[in-house]
Design a protein around this motif. Structure first.
Motif, PDB file in Angstrom:
ATOM      1  N   LEU A   1       0.938   5.625   0.866  1.00  0.00           N
ATOM      2  CA  LEU A   1       0.267   6.766   1.449  1.00  0.00           C
ATOM      3  C   LEU A   1       0.763   8.023   0.749  1.00  0.00           C
TER       4      LEU A   1
ATOM      5  N   THR B   1       1.008  11.720   1.114  1.00  0.00           N
ATOM      6  CA  THR B   1       0.922  12.483   2.348  1.00  0.00           C
ATOM      7  C   THR B   1       1.775  13.739   2.337  1.00  0.00           C
TER       8      THR B   1
ATOM      9  N   LEU C   1      -4.575   6.865   1.556  1.00  0.00           N
ATOM     10  CA  LEU C   1      -4.115   5.491   1.383  1.00  0.00           C
ATOM     11  C   LEU C   1      -4.620   4.958   0.050  1.00  0.00           C
TER      12      LEU C   1
ATOM     13  N   VAL D   1      -3.786  -0.374  -2.310  1.00  0.00           N
ATOM     14  CA  VAL D   1      -3.772  -1.427  -1.284  1.00  0.00           C
ATOM     15  C   VAL D   1      -4.010  -2.765  -1.963  1.00  0.00           C
TER      16      VAL D   1
ATOM     17  N   ALA E   1       0.881  -1.174   0.000  1.00  0.00           N
ATOM     18  CA  ALA E   1       0.000   0.000   0.000  1.00  0.00           C
ATOM     19  C   ALA E   1       0.913   1.216   0.000  1.00  0.00           C
TER      20      ALA E   1
END
Length: 99
Positions: free
Chosen positions: A73, A75, A83, A86, A71
């Motif tokens: 992120l 950010t 997220l 995945v 996965a």
């Protein structure tokens, strides 16, 4: 200019590890999962996979040393995180690894 250095993190449970260490990622496995098995990145070139990972915080899931999940992120490392990408290897689905 502000420079941000984030240390690699590792979490262990039994024979499973989650890690943010980029050097541990199996880029062949990740690209194959995205380009061949996802509906959102079907057929994307490997360079696009690598660029997406480079611009985000990646999480690899490993059983012993083999990558079985991924996965990432997106950010700003302060207040926002999204997220995405995945995935759990088909052979490991249904084992409670995604929770």
């Amino acid at each position: 200019m502000i420079s941000l250095i984030i240390a690699d993190q590792h979490w262990q449970r039994d024979a499973f590890t989650v890690s943010t260490a980029r050097h541990q990622l199996d880029l062949d496995w990740i690209h194959r999962q995205l380009a061949e098995k996802s509906y959102w990145a079907q057929g994307q070139p490997r360079a696009k996979t690598e660029r997406a990972i480079a611009g985000s915080l990646p999480f690899g899931l490993y059983h012993q040393q083999a990558q079985i999940g991924f996965a990432r992120l997106i950010t700003d490392y302060t207040r926002f995180g999204w997220l995405c990408d995945v995935m759990i290897d088909e052979n490991w689905r249904g084992h409670g690894l995604g929770s």
